[in-house]
Write a protein that holds these residues in place. Sequence first.
Motif, short mmCIF file in Angstrom:
data_model
loop_
_atom_site.label_atom_id
_atom_site.label_comp_id
_atom_site.label_asym_id
_atom_site.label_seq_id
_atom_site.Cartn_x
_atom_site.Cartn_y
_atom_site.Cartn_z
N ASP A 217 -6.18 2.39 -1.13
CA ASP A 217 -7.18 2.87 -2.08
C ASP A 217 -8.46 2.07 -1.89
O ASP A 217 -8.46 0.85 -1.99
CB ASP A 217 -6.66 2.71 -3.51
CG ASP A 217 -7.56 3.37 -4.54
OD1 ASP A 217 -8.76 3.54 -4.29
OD2 ASP A 217 -7.05 3.70 -5.62
N PHE B 88 4.28 6.51 3.48
CA PHE B 88 5.01 7.76 3.41
C PHE B 88 5.46 8.21 4.80
O PHE B 88 4.96 7.73 5.82
CB PHE B 88 4.14 8.85 2.78
CG PHE B 88 2.80 9.01 3.45
CD1 PHE B 88 2.63 9.87 4.52
CD2 PHE B 88 1.71 8.28 3.00
CE1 PHE B 88 1.39 9.99 5.15
CE2 PHE B 88 0.46 8.40 3.62
CZ PHE B 88 0.31 9.26 4.69
N LEU C 110 2.92 4.47 -3.39
CA LEU C 110 2.41 5.84 -3.30
C LEU C 110 2.66 6.57 -4.62
O LEU C 110 1.77 7.27 -5.13
CB LEU C 110 3.05 6.60 -2.15
CG LEU C 110 2.57 8.05 -1.99
CD1 LEU C 110 1.13 8.10 -1.53
CD2 LEU C 110 3.46 8.81 -1.03
N CYS C 111 3.86 6.42 -5.15
CA CYS C 111 4.18 7.07 -6.43
C CYS C 111 3.22 6.63 -7.52
O CYS C 111 2.71 7.45 -8.29
CB CYS C 111 5.62 6.78 -6.83
SG CYS C 111 6.84 7.51 -5.71
N VAL D 181 8.85 8.15 0.51
CA VAL D 181 7.67 7.62 -0.19
C VAL D 181 8.03 6.26 -0.75
O VAL D 181 9.20 5.99 -1.00
CB VAL D 181 7.20 8.56 -1.32
CG1 VAL D 181 6.75 9.91 -0.77
CG2 VAL D 181 8.28 8.75 -2.38
N HIS E 73 0.84 -1.20 0.00
CA HIS E 73 0.00 0.00 0.00
C HIS E 73 0.88 1.24 0.00
O HIS E 73 2.06 1.19 0.31
CB HIS E 73 -0.93 0.00 1.22
CG HIS E 73 -1.85 -1.16 1.26
ND1 HIS E 73 -2.82 -1.38 0.30
CD2 HIS E 73 -1.95 -2.19 2.12
CE1 HIS E 73 -3.47 -2.48 0.58
NE2 HIS E 73 -2.96 -3.01 1.67
N ALA E 74 0.27 2.35 -0.33
CA ALA E 74 0.98 3.62 -0.37
C ALA E 74 1.45 3.97 1.05
O ALA E 74 0.65 4.02 1.98
CB ALA E 74 0.06 4.72 -0.90
N ILE F 99 -6.79 6.17 5.20
CA ILE F 99 -5.45 6.58 5.61
C ILE F 99 -5.26 6.36 7.10
O ILE F 99 -6.15 6.65 7.90
CB ILE F 99 -5.22 8.07 5.28
CG1 ILE F 99 -5.47 8.31 3.79
CG2 ILE F 99 -3.82 8.53 5.70
CD1 ILE F 99 -5.71 9.74 3.42
N THR G 247 -1.72 16.74 -2.95
CA THR G 247 -2.23 15.40 -3.24
C THR G 247 -3.64 15.19 -2.70
O THR G 247 -4.21 14.11 -2.89
CB THR G 247 -1.30 14.32 -2.65
OG1 THR G 247 -1.34 14.41 -1.22
CG2 THR G 247 0.13 14.49 -3.13
N ARG H 213 0.14 5.38 -7.10
CA ARG H 213 -1.20 5.88 -6.78
C ARG H 213 -1.34 7.35 -7.17
O ARG H 213 -2.36 7.77 -7.69
CB ARG H 213 -1.48 5.70 -5.27
CG ARG H 213 -2.77 6.24 -4.77
CD ARG H 213 -4.02 5.62 -5.35
NE ARG H 213 -3.93 4.20 -5.52
CZ ARG H 213 -4.40 3.53 -6.59
NH1 ARG H 213 -5.00 4.16 -7.55
NH2 ARG H 213 -4.28 2.24 -6.68
N ALA I 159 -1.76 4.54 3.16
CA ALA I 159 -3.03 4.84 2.50
C ALA I 159 -3.44 3.66 1.64
O ALA I 159 -2.66 3.18 0.83
CB ALA I 159 -2.90 6.10 1.66
#
Length: 185
Positions: free
Chosen positions: A125, A31, A46-47, A42, A28-29, A105, A65, A49, A123
Motif C-alpha cells: 500500500d 496472493f 491482503l485480507c 491469500v 505485505h499483501a 504490485i 478488487t 487491506r 502488493a
Amino acid sequence: MSSPPETTHHDIRSLAAAYTLSIEAHPHAAFLLDHDGRFLAVNPALCQRLQSTANDLLGRTFHHTVEPHDAAFVLEHFRQALSGESVQYEASGTRPDSSIFLARITNYPVRLNGDIVGVAGVAVDVTHQQEELAQQRASEDLLRLAGRMAHFGGWSVDAQSRRVMLTDGALRMFGFADLEEYSSE
C-alpha cells in the motif's frame, strides 16, 4: 484460460496450500492466482487491506478488487506474468465499502513441473506515501508563491545533480537583478 494438461488440479491445490503457509506472516499483501485470475491463496495482510476474509476471496477473481479505471491495465500485467515475465506497477484497488487505495504490485509467474500454473504477487500500500508527496508538493508551491509575494529569496540544492537553485528574490538580494546576464546555460 485453463491449467496446462500436464499439471493436475491436485498439484495446484497442493501448491496453493504450500504457498499459503509461506506467505502467512508476510507483512505485505500476498496472493496466488490461477490462470483465470482466481485467488488460490491469500494472506492475512491482503485480507486486511481488502477488508475481506480469506473465504470471501478464495475462488473469486481479482477483478472485483481493482478500481474500474485500472482494470485493463492490471489485466495486461496479469497476462504478462502468465507469459513468463515478472512485472511491477501501481494500480488502485477497491474495498467492499467502495474506499480506494493505491498499491505497488509485483506479479511473477509460478511454475510447477515446468509449466506456468498461475501468478503470485505482493502488493504494498503506497496510498499514504502518495498523499504525503502531494502535500509536500502543495507546500512547496505555497512557499514559492509566498516568496514571490513577500519579495524574499530562497534557495535549494538538488541532491542528485548537486546543483544550487536560487529564487528570483535571492538573486535580487545578492545583486543579480538581470537573470539573463548571469545564466550559465
